[in-house]
Motif scaffolding. Structure first.
Motif, PDB file in Angstrom:
ATOM      1  N   VAL A 159       0.829  -1.208   0.000  1.00 59.32           N
ATOM      2  CA  VAL A 159       0.000   0.000   0.000  1.00 59.32           C
ATOM      3  C   VAL A 159       0.864   1.260   0.000  1.00 59.32           C
ATOM      4  O   VAL A 159       0.544   2.245  -0.681  1.00 59.32           O
ATOM      5  N   LEU A 160       1.958   1.235   0.765  1.00 62.66           N
ATOM      6  CA  LEU A 160       2.806   2.414   0.920  1.00 62.66           C
ATOM      7  C   LEU A 160       3.990   2.425  -0.035  1.00 62.66           C
ATOM      8  O   LEU A 160       4.836   3.321   0.036  1.00 62.66           O
ATOM      9  N   ASP A 161       4.059   1.428  -0.922  1.00 64.60           N
ATOM     10  CA  ASP A 161       5.156   1.320  -1.884  1.00 64.60           C
ATOM     11  C   ASP A 161       6.499   1.325  -1.161  1.00 64.60           C
ATOM     12  O   ASP A 161       7.411   2.102  -1.474  1.00 64.60           O
ATOM     13  N   ALA A 162       6.617   0.452  -0.174  1.00 66.18           N
ATOM     14  CA  ALA A 162       7.817   0.384   0.657  1.00 66.18           C
ATOM     15  C   ALA A 162       8.453  -0.996   0.564  1.00 66.18           C
ATOM     16  O   ALA A 162       7.823  -1.963   0.121  1.00 66.18           O
ATOM     17  N   ASP A 163       9.718  -1.086   0.976  1.00 68.77           N
ATOM     18  CA  ASP A 163      10.387  -2.374   1.120  1.00 68.77           C
ATOM     19  C   ASP A 163      10.011  -2.970   2.473  1.00 68.77           C
ATOM     20  O   ASP A 163       9.728  -2.233   3.432  1.00 68.77           O
ATOM     21  N   GLY A 187      -7.488   9.076   3.247  1.00 71.31           N
ATOM     22  CA  GLY A 187      -8.510   9.020   4.287  1.00 71.31           C
ATOM     23  C   GLY A 187      -8.544  10.301   5.095  1.00 71.31           C
ATOM     24  O   GLY A 187      -8.054  11.355   4.662  1.00 71.31           O
ATOM     25  N   SER A 188      -9.114  10.233   6.292  1.00 69.89           N
ATOM     26  CA  SER A 188      -9.226  11.390   7.172  1.00 69.89           C
ATOM     27  C   SER A 188      -8.678  11.035   8.546  1.00 69.89           C
ATOM     28  O   SER A 188      -8.422   9.868   8.856  1.00 69.89           O
ATOM     29  N   LEU A 220      -0.051   9.203   7.343  1.00 66.48           N
ATOM     30  CA  LEU A 220      -0.572   7.925   6.876  1.00 66.48           C
ATOM     31  C   LEU A 220      -1.972   8.088   6.290  1.00 66.48           C
ATOM     32  O   LEU A 220      -2.280   7.521   5.234  1.00 66.48           O
ATOM     33  N   ALA A 221      -2.816   8.869   6.960  1.00 68.44           N
ATOM     34  CA  ALA A 221      -4.164   9.107   6.448  1.00 68.44           C
ATOM     35  C   ALA A 221      -4.109   9.764   5.079  1.00 68.44           C
ATOM     36  O   ALA A 221      -4.905   9.429   4.179  1.00 68.44           O
TER      37      ALA A 221
END
Length: 292
Positions: A31-35, A187-188, A181-182
């Protein structure tokens, strides 16, 4: 793995919940495009091994422990179908080793589980989880075993994240990271102030959260709302999160309570013990690297 991308460190303890925890870490990384780096630490020395015995005598238990750990990691990789880096650390203090790896990698998040049995409050949380939540170099997502299987970060988009604030710096640190993160989840954010003190003004909220937007993120600032409550903070945070169907609650590792209350503040410990969803904890020590 590319060092230009952010890293999420997932601490695996070899329990039956490790597969689910790895799935949560993998989903968050996607989701966060992370390793993602999954880490298991063989704690201490093999049980029953006197230090005076020779290397040959120690080899058997050591090799058995390492073989079991490697089998666990391999099984977790296969069952969870996680494409990431898996690391086995040969003996040491698990919390310290995981925190060191997170610092070396410049990790944006540590994902860790808790113990699944009942008992003393700190025993339920577990020493590794409580110490990381208290003094890790970055935010820590604590995922209790009873909610790990149902945690689906891929479904967190466009939802409300709940964050408890009390005016403390760790609380505002949690708010900044929850807001970031939101924003990335489109999101909110719902800031919950509990107690007799006044709720922060909109100007203060904007000023406090602005630091979280200075870390290179291109995501638009999320909608931020407030809720002022009275009563037990841990209970009220869970009530708000349930009413908002929030996928997680964000809190600081300690607020304005007594400093002799243990590694974590009393509210943080109660929130973690009663958690019905993952808890994002902002450790007070992470303020050293936080721009707020």
């Amino acid at each position: 793995m590319s060092r230009s991308r952010e890293t999420i460190v997932c601490a695996l303890d070899g329990s039956p919940a490790s597969d689910h925890l790895a799935l949560v870490g993998a989903a968050l990384a996607e989701v966060l495009d992370a390793d993602l780096e999954c880490v298991h630490v063989l704690a201490g020395q093999p049980a029953g091994e006197p230090a005076a015995r020779g290397a040959h005598a120690r080899a058997g238990p050591r090799e058995q422990a390492e073989a079991a750990a490697r089998a666990m990691l391999s099984g977790t990789r296969d069952v969870a179908r996680v494409h990431s880096e898996f690391r086995l650390v040969r003996y040491g203090d698990p919390a310290r080793r995981i925190a060191t790896i997170a610092e070396q990698r410049g990790a944006s998040l540590i994902v860790v589980g808790t113990r699944s049995h009942d008992g003393a409050p700190d025993a339920v949380l577990g020493s590794v989880s409580s110490r990381l939540a208290a003094d890790a170099p970055c935010p820590v997502l604590v995922v209790p075993p009873r909610v790990a299987a149902a945690s689906r970060p891929a479904r967190w988009a466009e939802r409300t994240l709940v964050c408890g604030i009390d005016g403390s710096e760790p609380g505002w640190g949690a708010a900044r990271h929850a807001a970031a993160l939101a924003a990335r989840l489109r999101g909110s954010l719902l800031l919950v102030t509990i107690g007799a003190g006044p709720a922060p003004s909109q100007a203060e909220i904007r000023r406090r959260l602005a630091a979280g937007a200075e870390n290179g993120s291109k995501a638009s600032a999320p909608e931020v709302r407030q809720d002022l409550r009275s009563g037990d903070p841990a209970w009220e945070l869970e009530r708000v999160a349930a009413a908002s169907t929030a996928p997680l609650i964000a809190i600081g590792s300690r607020g304005r309570g007594p400093l002799d209350a243990g590694l974590l503040g009393p509210v943080a410990r109660r929130v973690l013990r009663a958690a019905r969803r993952p808890i994002l904890v902002f450790p007070a020590t992470a303020l050293l690297d936080d721009e707020g």
